[in-house]
Scaffold this motif. Structure first.
Motif, PDB file in Angstrom:
ATOM      1  N   ALA A   1     -21.472 -31.763 -43.463  1.00 36.92           N
ATOM      2  CA  ALA A   1     -20.871 -31.246 -44.704  1.00 36.92           C
ATOM      3  C   ALA A   1     -19.350 -31.250 -44.587  1.00 36.92           C
ATOM      4  CB  ALA A   1     -21.387 -29.837 -44.983  1.00 36.92           C
ATOM      5  N   MET A   2     -18.855 -30.869 -43.438  1.00 33.65           N
ATOM      6  CA  MET A   2     -17.395 -30.834 -43.244  1.00 33.65           C
ATOM      7  C   MET A   2     -16.792 -32.237 -43.242  1.00 33.65           C
ATOM      8  SD  MET A   2     -16.945 -27.784 -40.435  1.00 33.65           S
ATOM      9  CE  MET A   2     -15.146 -27.726 -40.502  1.00 33.65           C
ATOM     10  N   VAL A   3     -17.554 -33.219 -42.762  1.00 32.27           N
ATOM     11  CA  VAL A   3     -17.081 -34.611 -42.815  1.00 32.27           C
ATOM     12  C   VAL A   3     -16.979 -35.039 -44.283  1.00 32.27           C
ATOM     13  CG1 VAL A   3     -17.576 -37.002 -42.176  1.00 32.27           C
ATOM     14  CG2 VAL A   3     -18.003 -35.163 -40.528  1.00 32.27           C
ATOM     15  N   SER A   4     -18.031 -34.717 -45.061  1.00 32.81           N
ATOM     16  CA  SER A   4     -18.021 -35.069 -46.499  1.00 32.81           C
ATOM     17  C   SER A   4     -16.862 -34.399 -47.225  1.00 32.81           C
ATOM     18  CB  SER A   4     -19.318 -34.620 -47.180  1.00 32.81           C
ATOM     19  OG  SER A   4     -20.419 -35.157 -46.534  1.00 32.81           O
ATOM     20  N   ASP A   5     -16.567 -33.170 -46.855  1.00 36.79           N
ATOM     21  CA  ASP A   5     -15.486 -32.426 -47.518  1.00 36.79           C
ATOM     22  C   ASP A   5     -14.096 -32.796 -46.998  1.00 36.79           C
ATOM     23  OD1 ASP A   5     -17.460 -31.149 -48.841  1.00 36.79           O
ATOM     24  OD2 ASP A   5     -17.345 -29.275 -47.690  1.00 36.79           O
ATOM     25  N   GLY A   6     -14.040 -33.679 -46.017  1.00 44.65           N
ATOM     26  CA  GLY A   6     -12.748 -34.077 -45.475  1.00 44.65           C
ATOM     27  C   GLY A   6     -12.138 -33.059 -44.518  1.00 44.65           C
ATOM     28  N   GLU A   7     -12.950 -32.100 -44.077  1.00 38.48           N
ATOM     29  CA  GLU A   7     -12.420 -31.103 -43.135  1.00 38.48           C
ATOM     30  C   GLU A   7     -12.505 -31.597 -41.693  1.00 38.48           C
ATOM     31  OE1 GLU A   7     -13.685 -26.868 -44.120  1.00 38.48           O
ATOM     32  OE2 GLU A   7     -14.952 -28.081 -45.428  1.00 38.48           O
ATOM     33  N   ILE A   8     -13.374 -32.572 -41.467  1.00 38.04           N
ATOM     34  CA  ILE A   8     -13.444 -33.243 -40.166  1.00 38.04           C
ATOM     35  C   ILE A   8     -13.174 -34.719 -40.427  1.00 38.04           C
ATOM     36  CG2 ILE A   8     -15.066 -34.049 -38.382  1.00 38.04           C
ATOM     37  CD1 ILE A   8     -16.305 -31.277 -38.346  1.00 38.04           C
ATOM     38  N   LEU A   9     -12.355 -35.325 -39.578  1.00 34.33           N
ATOM     39  CA  LEU A   9     -11.990 -36.731 -39.774  1.00 34.33           C
ATOM     40  C   LEU A   9     -13.221 -37.627 -39.690  1.00 34.33           C
ATOM     41  CD1 LEU A   9      -8.814 -37.233 -37.516  1.00 34.33           C
ATOM     42  CD2 LEU A   9      -8.889 -36.949 -39.996  1.00 34.33           C
ATOM     43  N   ASN A  10     -13.344 -38.539 -40.663  1.00 36.24           N
ATOM     44  CA  ASN A  10     -14.415 -39.545 -40.628  1.00 36.24           C
ATOM     45  C   ASN A  10     -14.441 -40.298 -39.314  1.00 36.24           C
ATOM     46  OD1 ASN A  10     -16.110 -39.863 -42.970  1.00 36.24           O
ATOM     47  ND2 ASN A  10     -14.198 -40.125 -44.118  1.00 36.24           N
ATOM     48  N   SER A  11     -13.247 -40.664 -38.855  1.00 29.85           N
ATOM     49  CA  SER A  11     -13.177 -41.476 -37.634  1.00 29.85           C
ATOM     50  C   SER A  11     -13.719 -40.704 -36.429  1.00 29.85           C
ATOM     51  CB  SER A  11     -11.736 -41.905 -37.370  1.00 29.85           C
ATOM     52  OG  SER A  11     -10.892 -40.777 -37.285  1.00 29.85           O
ATOM     53  N   ARG A  12     -13.507 -39.389 -36.395  1.00 29.21           N
ATOM     54  CA  ARG A  12     -14.028 -38.584 -35.293  1.00 29.21           C
ATOM     55  C   ARG A  12     -15.552 -38.587 -35.346  1.00 29.21           C
ATOM     56  NH1 ARG A  12     -11.653 -36.670 -30.913  1.00 29.21           N
ATOM     57  NH2 ARG A  12     -12.586 -34.597 -31.108  1.00 29.21           N
TER      58      ARG A  12
END
Ligand code: GTP
Ligand code: ZN
Length: 293
Positions: free
Chosen positions: A260-271
């Protein structure tokens, strides 16, 4: 009996720092029987110039051999042609597995276009936010960055790591001008014949010890259970208790906070992509069976 740290090893002698003094010691014959070979960085007990015991190691790197490393400066070229975020993440996971703190140091920022510099600075801020110590010199401000780096050396054993050509020797020469390490093409030429005899010395600097050898190879074998890869992504660890399932691997599970945090941009996609890549690589790795000795 005294306890100290081996800072240098030369033709069978081990030079040890203890109580502000230095001692030239030797290993006793029975070390060989037990398969314990003291290496630079080891904490040892000694008496009458003979090493009695090697204390348990926190970690050790193989080439060149060095024990009890606290932190690594991950020297990273910021130029477009050289920088790889995937490589950076793999280096960070490798260090995490070995319980070595990472300090990311960007080099060649003087060569960047304003756009590219802005991109690298944003990335630096993102990795800082994750919890890594990131140092990014800007323009002619090299000395400030080097001072910032030196301030991290206190009470720690520090090594320099990074890709070939990243600028490790150049940086170490700035920090320790007496080293006169060969850089660039000359360094490349010398590198070829040096694997076998190269040893490392720990040099006292800014209240800590710094390895004088820039060529630590990072390990490309990740000798861990694939289910533990997530533990080496600090921004996942700090939110893992918000996933629906306690053992969530953040891959296919429903109610995954990390996804969810990846989708929300709170965690970097690349990570997250680099996590999945390592996860799958380690999961699908063929087991290696060691021959019985
Ligand atoms: N413009 C610029 N060039 C740099 C910088 N740091 C290193 N270089 C150049 O990059 C080349 C490689 O630097 P080295 O310090 O030899 O790199 P290294 O990581 O020690 O390389 P290996 O010995 O191959 O592992 C040299 O020609 C350096 O002069 C920097 O901050 N800016
Ligand atoms: Zn999850």
């Amino acid at each position: 009996m005294a306890t100290g740290r081996i800072y240098q090893s030369l033709s069978g002698f081990f030079d040890v720092h203890a109580d502000g003094k230095t001692y030239r010691t030797r290993a006793r014959g029975n070390f060989r029987k037990h398969g314990i070979k003291p290496i630079v960085g080891d904490m040892v007990t000694f008496e009458n110039d003979y090493i009695l015991d090697v204390l348990k190691r926190k970690n050790a790197l193989v080439r060149p051999p060095l024990a009890n490393i606290d932190q690594a400066v991950v020297v990273t070229a910021a130029t477009e042609a050289e920088f790889s975020i995937n490589l950076l993440d793999r280096q960070l996971v490798g260090l995490g597995i070995n319980n070595i703190k990472a300090i990311i140091y960007f080099t060649k920022t003087d060569l960047l276009s304003p756009d590219r510099l802005q991109f690298i600075q944003q990335l630096a801020a993102d990795y800082q936010q994750i919890g890594y110590n990131v140092i990014c010199p800007t323009g002619d401000d090299n000395q400030a960055a080097i001072d910032q780096l030196k301030a991290t050396f206190k009470d720690a054993v520090t090594v320099f790591m990074g890709q070939t050509g990243a600028g490790k020797s150049t940086l170490l020469n700035h920090i320790l001008p007496s080293l006169h390490l060969a850089t660039g093409e000359i360094s490349q030429a010398l590198n070829r014949g040096r694997h076998t005899t190269r040893t490392v010395t720990l040099i006292p600097l800014a209240g800590g010890l710094v390895a004088d050898t820039p060529g630590f190879s990072s390990y490309d074998t990740f000798d861990i259970d694939y289910r533990t890869v997530k533990n080496y992504f600090p921004e996942f660890v700090s939110h893992a208790n918000e996933c629906k399932f306690r053992e969530c691997l953040h891959v296919n599970e429903p109610g995954c906070k990390i996804k969810a945090m990846v989708s929300d941009g709170e965690i970097l996609n690349s990570r997250y992509d680099d996590y999945l890549q390592l996860f799958n690589m380690i999961k699908n790795r063929k087991p290696v069976y060691n021959k019985k000795k």
